[in-house]
Design a protein around this motif. Structure first.
Motif, mmCIF file in Angstrom:
data_model
loop_
_atom_site.group_PDB
_atom_site.id
_atom_site.type_symbol
_atom_site.label_atom_id
_atom_site.label_comp_id
_atom_site.label_asym_id
_atom_site.label_seq_id
_atom_site.Cartn_x
_atom_site.Cartn_y
_atom_site.Cartn_z
ATOM 1 N N VAL A 1 0.841 -1.197 0.000
ATOM 2 C CA VAL A 1 0.000 0.000 0.000
ATOM 3 C C VAL A 1 0.878 1.249 0.000
ATOM 4 C CG1 VAL A 1 -1.789 1.274 1.242
ATOM 5 C CG2 VAL A 1 -1.896 -1.207 1.129
ATOM 6 N N ASP A 2 1.972 1.216 0.737
ATOM 7 C CA ASP A 2 2.907 2.349 0.739
ATOM 8 C C ASP A 2 3.439 2.614 -0.670
ATOM 9 O OD1 ASP A 2 2.600 2.607 3.473
ATOM 10 O OD2 ASP A 2 4.448 1.513 3.950
ATOM 11 N N ALA A 3 3.761 1.567 -1.388
ATOM 12 C CA ALA A 3 4.267 1.715 -2.758
ATOM 13 C C ALA A 3 3.198 2.322 -3.663
ATOM 14 C CB ALA A 3 4.719 0.361 -3.303
ATOM 15 N N ILE A 4 1.965 1.886 -3.509
ATOM 16 C CA ILE A 4 0.880 2.430 -4.328
ATOM 17 C C ILE A 4 0.644 3.901 -3.981
ATOM 18 C CG2 ILE A 4 -1.576 2.254 -4.881
ATOM 19 C CD1 ILE A 4 -1.283 -0.793 -4.295
ATOM 20 N N LEU B 1 1.170 9.597 -5.636
ATOM 21 C CA LEU B 1 1.743 10.939 -5.479
ATOM 22 C C LEU B 1 2.589 11.324 -6.691
ATOM 23 C CD1 LEU B 1 2.820 10.992 -1.724
ATOM 24 C CD2 LEU B 1 0.993 12.307 -2.800
ATOM 25 N N LEU B 2 3.368 10.383 -7.189
ATOM 26 C CA LEU B 2 4.188 10.649 -8.371
ATOM 27 C C LEU B 2 3.317 10.911 -9.594
ATOM 28 C CD1 LEU B 2 7.046 8.024 -7.912
ATOM 29 C CD2 LEU B 2 7.190 10.512 -7.636
ATOM 30 N N GLU B 3 2.219 10.175 -9.718
ATOM 31 C CA GLU B 3 1.289 10.397 -10.827
ATOM 32 C C GLU B 3 0.698 11.800 -10.757
ATOM 33 O OE1 GLU B 3 -2.879 8.626 -12.682
ATOM 34 O OE2 GLU B 3 -2.220 7.965 -10.702
ATOM 35 N N ALA B 4 0.252 12.193 -9.584
ATOM 36 C CA ALA B 4 -0.338 13.530 -9.416
ATOM 37 C C ALA B 4 0.694 14.614 -9.752
ATOM 38 C CB ALA B 4 -0.854 13.698 -7.997
ATOM 39 N N ALA B 5 1.903 14.471 -9.217
ATOM 40 C CA ALA B 5 2.948 15.462 -9.485
ATOM 41 C C ALA B 5 3.282 15.512 -10.969
ATOM 42 C CB ALA B 5 4.197 15.137 -8.666
ATOM 43 N N GLY B 6 3.379 14.354 -11.593
ATOM 44 C CA GLY B 6 3.688 14.304 -13.022
ATOM 45 C C GLY B 6 2.608 14.945 -13.880
ATOM 46 N N LEU B 7 1.354 14.683 -13.561
ATOM 47 C CA LEU B 7 0.258 15.266 -14.334
ATOM 48 C C LEU B 7 0.184 16.780 -14.159
ATOM 49 C CD1 LEU B 7 -2.509 12.568 -13.792
ATOM 50 C CD2 LEU B 7 -1.381 13.158 -15.958
ATOM 51 N N VAL B 8 0.390 17.251 -12.936
ATOM 52 C CA VAL B 8 0.380 18.696 -12.690
ATOM 53 C C VAL B 8 1.547 19.354 -13.417
ATOM 54 C CG1 VAL B 8 0.700 20.472 -10.918
ATOM 55 C CG2 VAL B 8 -0.881 18.579 -10.519
ATOM 56 N N LEU B 9 2.720 18.757 -13.334
ATOM 57 C CA LEU B 9 3.900 19.304 -14.009
ATOM 58 C C LEU B 9 3.710 19.314 -15.517
ATOM 59 C CD1 LEU B 9 6.714 20.384 -13.330
ATOM 60 C CD2 LEU B 9 7.575 18.069 -13.610
ATOM 61 N N TRP B 10 3.184 18.235 -16.062
ATOM 62 C CA TRP B 10 2.940 18.134 -17.499
ATOM 63 C C TRP B 10 2.007 19.257 -17.950
ATOM 64 C CZ3 TRP B 10 -0.805 14.203 -20.065
ATOM 65 C CH2 TRP B 10 -0.661 14.223 -21.443
ATOM 66 N N LEU C 1 -7.225 16.322 -9.505
ATOM 67 C CA LEU C 1 -6.745 16.185 -8.126
ATOM 68 C C LEU C 1 -7.812 15.682 -7.151
ATOM 69 C CD1 LEU C 1 -4.199 19.119 -7.790
ATOM 70 C CD2 LEU C 1 -3.765 16.689 -8.177
ATOM 71 N N PRO C 2 -9.075 16.097 -7.258
ATOM 72 C CA PRO C 2 -10.070 15.524 -6.340
ATOM 73 C C PRO C 2 -10.226 14.013 -6.508
ATOM 74 C CG PRO C 2 -10.919 17.546 -7.284
ATOM 75 C CD PRO C 2 -9.652 17.222 -8.023
ATOM 76 N N THR C 3 -10.160 13.538 -7.739
ATOM 77 C CA THR C 3 -10.261 12.097 -7.987
ATOM 78 C C THR C 3 -9.084 11.361 -7.351
ATOM 79 O OG1 THR C 3 -11.341 12.555 -10.095
ATOM 80 C CG2 THR C 3 -10.460 10.338 -9.788
ATOM 81 N N LEU C 4 -7.887 11.888 -7.581
ATOM 82 C CA LEU C 4 -6.696 11.264 -7.012
ATOM 83 C C LEU C 4 -6.699 11.356 -5.485
ATOM 84 C CD1 LEU C 4 -4.002 12.517 -9.550
ATOM 85 C CD2 LEU C 4 -5.026 10.252 -9.413
ATOM 86 N N ALA C 5 -7.187 12.467 -4.952
ATOM 87 C CA ALA C 5 -7.241 12.629 -3.494
ATOM 88 C C ALA C 5 -8.192 11.619 -2.861
ATOM 89 C CB ALA C 5 -7.656 14.051 -3.127
ATOM 90 N N ALA C 6 -9.322 11.370 -3.515
ATOM 91 C CA ALA C 6 -10.272 10.385 -2.986
ATOM 92 C C ALA C 6 -9.628 9.002 -2.925
ATOM 93 C CB ALA C 6 -11.536 10.352 -3.839
ATOM 94 N N GLY C 7 -8.961 8.607 -3.992
ATOM 95 C CA GLY C 7 -8.277 7.317 -4.004
ATOM 96 C C GLY C 7 -7.159 7.251 -2.983
ATOM 97 N N PHE C 8 -6.433 8.344 -2.839
ATOM 98 C CA PHE C 8 -5.338 8.404 -1.865
ATOM 99 C C PHE C 8 -5.875 8.202 -0.450
ATOM 100 C CE2 PHE C 8 -2.113 10.469 0.737
ATOM 101 C CZ PHE C 8 -0.940 9.988 0.179
ATOM 102 N N CYS C 9 -6.970 8.877 -0.139
ATOM 103 C CA CYS C 9 -7.555 8.759 1.205
ATOM 104 C C CYS C 9 -8.100 7.353 1.457
ATOM 105 C CB CYS C 9 -8.638 9.804 1.400
ATOM 106 S SG CYS C 9 -7.985 11.481 1.506
#
Length: 85
Positions: free
Chosen positions: A8-11, A16-25, A39-47
């Protein structure tokens, strides 16, 4: 008996890397999805993953509930953003 949360830590790290990459892109090239839409979609999955991790390590129930409440808030924010379009 707690279960090791390493997968789970790896996921979580990959998310987080996916979110950072998409924002940077989007910021560097103006392409890809707008951060306010993804980001809301990713935040829901993260939580939700945080809630899973908390369960795996036998964290107190209020912490699990807090993670689930945060996931619900992010999910509702995601729905509100999609509904307004």
């Amino acid at each position: 008996m707690p279960i090791e949360p390493h997968p789970v830590d790896a996921i979580l790290l990959l998310l987080l890397l996916e979110a950072a990459g998409l924002v940077l892109w989007h910021r560097l090239g103006g392409r890809g999805p707008e951060p306010r839409r993804i980001l809301p979609t990713l935040a829901a999955g993260f939580c939700l993953l945080l809630a899973l991790r908390a369960c795996l390590v036998d964290a107190p129930a209020p912490l699990v509930a807090l993670c689930l409440a945060a996931a619900l808030a992010a999910h509702l924010a995601d729905l509100a953003g999609r509904w307004s379009r």
